[in-house]
Design an enzyme around this catalytic site. Structure first.
Site, short mmCIF file in Angstrom:
data_model
loop_
_atom_site.label_atom_id
_atom_site.label_comp_id
_atom_site.label_asym_id
_atom_site.label_seq_id
_atom_site.Cartn_x
_atom_site.Cartn_y
_atom_site.Cartn_z
N ASP A 16 9.19 -10.96 0.03
CA ASP A 16 9.03 -9.69 0.78
C ASP A 16 10.35 -9.14 1.29
OD1 ASP A 16 6.17 -10.05 0.57
OD2 ASP A 16 6.30 -11.44 2.25
N LYS A 19 12.86 -6.84 -2.85
CA LYS A 19 13.45 -7.00 -4.20
C LYS A 19 13.04 -5.87 -5.12
CE LYS A 19 11.54 -10.99 -4.96
NZ LYS A 19 10.88 -11.13 -3.67
N ALA A 42 2.56 -11.48 -6.46
CA ALA A 42 3.82 -10.95 -5.95
C ALA A 42 3.83 -9.44 -6.08
CB ALA A 42 4.99 -11.54 -6.74
N GLY A 43 3.80 -8.73 -4.95
CA GLY A 43 3.80 -7.28 -5.00
C GLY A 43 5.19 -6.72 -4.74
N HIS A 44 5.70 -5.91 -5.65
CA HIS A 44 6.98 -5.24 -5.46
C HIS A 44 6.73 -3.76 -5.25
CE1 HIS A 44 9.45 -8.62 -7.61
NE2 HIS A 44 8.89 -8.99 -6.49
N THR A 45 7.11 -3.25 -4.09
CA THR A 45 6.90 -1.84 -3.77
C THR A 45 8.17 -1.05 -4.05
OG1 THR A 45 5.33 -2.46 -2.04
CG2 THR A 45 6.20 -0.21 -1.97
N GLN A 227 8.42 -13.84 -5.30
CA GLN A 227 8.45 -14.55 -4.01
C GLN A 227 9.90 -14.73 -3.54
OE1 GLN A 227 6.25 -16.19 -6.52
NE2 GLN A 227 4.58 -14.98 -5.79
N VAL A 303 0.43 -6.58 -1.68
CA VAL A 303 -0.76 -6.93 -2.46
C VAL A 303 -1.94 -7.23 -1.55
CG1 VAL A 303 -1.73 -8.64 -4.06
CG2 VAL A 303 0.60 -7.80 -4.39
N PRO A 307 -0.59 -8.96 7.70
CA PRO A 307 0.59 -8.75 8.54
C PRO A 307 1.58 -9.91 8.36
CG PRO A 307 -1.31 -9.36 9.89
CD PRO A 307 -1.82 -9.16 8.50
N LYS A 334 16.45 -3.26 4.79
CA LYS A 334 15.79 -2.90 6.04
C LYS A 334 16.75 -2.89 7.23
CE LYS A 334 11.07 -3.59 4.68
NZ LYS A 334 9.71 -3.82 5.12
N SER A 416 20.45 -1.62 2.14
CA SER A 416 19.36 -0.65 2.07
C SER A 416 19.09 -0.11 3.47
CB SER A 416 18.09 -1.30 1.52
OG SER A 416 17.00 -0.41 1.61
#
Length: 436
Positions: A16, A19, A42-45, A227, A303, A307, A334, A416
């Site tokens: 998280d 990436k 693994a969710g990549h936004t 991950q 995904v 929280p 961030k 970023s």
């Protein structure tokens, strides 16, 4: 980056770290992006001009015209999740055909893997790992047990039918005996997955041959981790880890490209740290600062929606991650989330049983004994959102990044300052290295 034009990009902590956005930004400089581990847990936004894409299996590179995406042999493939993702990308007009490839050696997730994982995770007396219950772990178990189904086997209808019949008999018996689970029907499962195999077939190839040939031809290849390094099955906070090799070494075994062909390793870290699910977290915040970071950073799983736990930057863990991965460059994400922090504690060392140490414990008892040693830096307390030049950052924000770089032992290459593709700064030395 030396004359070898390939790079591994991975999360430096527990995933998280952002990436997806960074792979998307960097993929402009690469010809191919290859996923080497994990599954659709693994969710990549990625946010491009305000439009949001959540990718789970498909490498982020496909969002760039002309950049090919590869799902390597180290990934476990859920055919239904893959086809659903392909449909979503096609629906928004992205050209997927001829741009996306699946290794014929990747392992396949089938419904009984989800059944077993869900039942085991909720069984009385079992240690909760905090999995996504998507069948990832049981699919890797079958792989190591040498009883898994590979993509090349999925395309063989006779073999697929036999495999599903035998596996369902075994898994149904085990799940019913241990957890009282209702059995799955092998006939309907075979029919569903035989249809899926026909749709998947055009994407399947020997991706190890493809990737090595691309490197031979002078193309740039990026290896995309899933991950984070501290969820690695060997080097992470075991047993609260994922089921695959999330470190840089996984890029080699997970794609079939030798280690001497990889030019550099890029680690992605937030300006703070988060973790989803169970497991040790030495610098976890238990006061209002966690709520501030979670709200400003939108710290909910891409995904799962879960929280995320929030904590201050942990330099001993980051140094450990940099060591096991051979990380040369760091990307800090961030940064803007910290804009309202008055003071920023940074963990610079550990005390375990009263002794100062920088060694990461191997066992859970060691983690439970950690007392973080903090150095408090002043917050910059003004907006950094969207700043794309280092010199234009507030001085205290520059100081924070310089401290992080000095203490971590890796060079900062990018920062970023917001979720959009455009809200990214690339430092000159890193820009030069990418040209090599």
């Amino acid at each position: 980056m030396s004359q070898r034009k390939s790079a591994v990009i991975l999360g430096a902590q527990w995933g998280d770290e952002g990436k997806g956005k960074i792979v998307d930004v960097l993929s402009e400089k690469f010809d191919m992006v290859a996923r080497y581990a994990g599954g659709h847990n693994a969710g990549h936004t990625v946010i491009i001009e305000g439009k949001k894409f959540v990718l789970q299996l498909i490498p982020c590179g496909v969002l760039r015209p002309g950049c090919k995406g590869v799902i390597g042999n180290g990934v476990v493939l859920d055919p239904m999740a893959f086809l659903s993702e392909v449909k979503k990308l096609k629906d928004v007009g992205l050209p997927i055909d001829g741009q996306l490839f699946i290794s014929n050696r990747a392992q396949v997730i089938l419904p009984y893997h989800r059944m077993i994982e869900l039942a085991a995770e909720n069984a009385p007396g079992r240690t909760k790992i905090g999995t996504t219950s998507r069948g990832i772990g049981p699919a890797y178990e079958d792989k190591m047990h040498r009883s898994g189904l590979r993509v090349v086997d999925l395309l063989n209808s006779a073999l697929l039918r036999t495999h599903i019949q035998n596996a369902c008999f075994e898994k149904n018996t085990i799940a019913h005996a241990l957890f009282g689970t209702e059995p799955l029907d092998p006939k309907s499962m075979y029919e569903e997955y035989a249809r899926a195999a026909e749709q998947i077939a055009p994407f399947v190839t020997d991706t190890a041959v493809m990737l090595n040939k691309a490197i031979d031809d002078g193309q740039k290849v990026m290896f995309e981790g899933a991950q984070g390094a501290l969820l690695d099955i060997d080097h992470g906070t075991y047993p609260f880890v994922t089921s695959s090799s999330a470190t840089a070494g996984g890029a080699v075994t997970g794609t079939g490209v030798g280690p001497t062909r990889i030019g550099t390793v890029i680690g992605v870290t937030k300006a703070y740290v988060t973790r989803v699910g169970e497991g040790p977290f030495p610098t976890e915040i238990h006061d209002d600062s966690a709520d501030l970071l979670r709200a400003r950073g939108q710290e909910y799983g891409a995904v799962t929606g879960r929280p995320r736990r929030c904590g201050w930057l942990d330099l001993p863990l980051l140094r450990y991650s940099n060591m096991i991965n051979g990380t040369e460059w760091l990307v800090v994400t961030k940064m803007d989330v910290m804009d309202e922090c008055v003071d920023i504690p940074v963990c610079t060392g550990y005390k375990i049983n009263g002794q100062l140490t920088d060694v990461i414990p191997a066992d859970m008892r060691g983690y439970e004994s950690i007392v973080p040693v903090y150095t408090t830096l002043k917050g910059w307390n003004c907006s950094t959102e969207g700043i794309t030049e280092f010199e234009k950052l507030p001085q205290l924000a520059q100081d924070y990044l310089k401290f992080l770089e000095k203490e971590s032992g890796a060079k900062i290459g990018m920062v970023s300052t917001g979720p959009d593709r455009a809200q990214t700064m690339t430092l000159p030395a890193f820009a030069e290295a990418l040209k090599a």
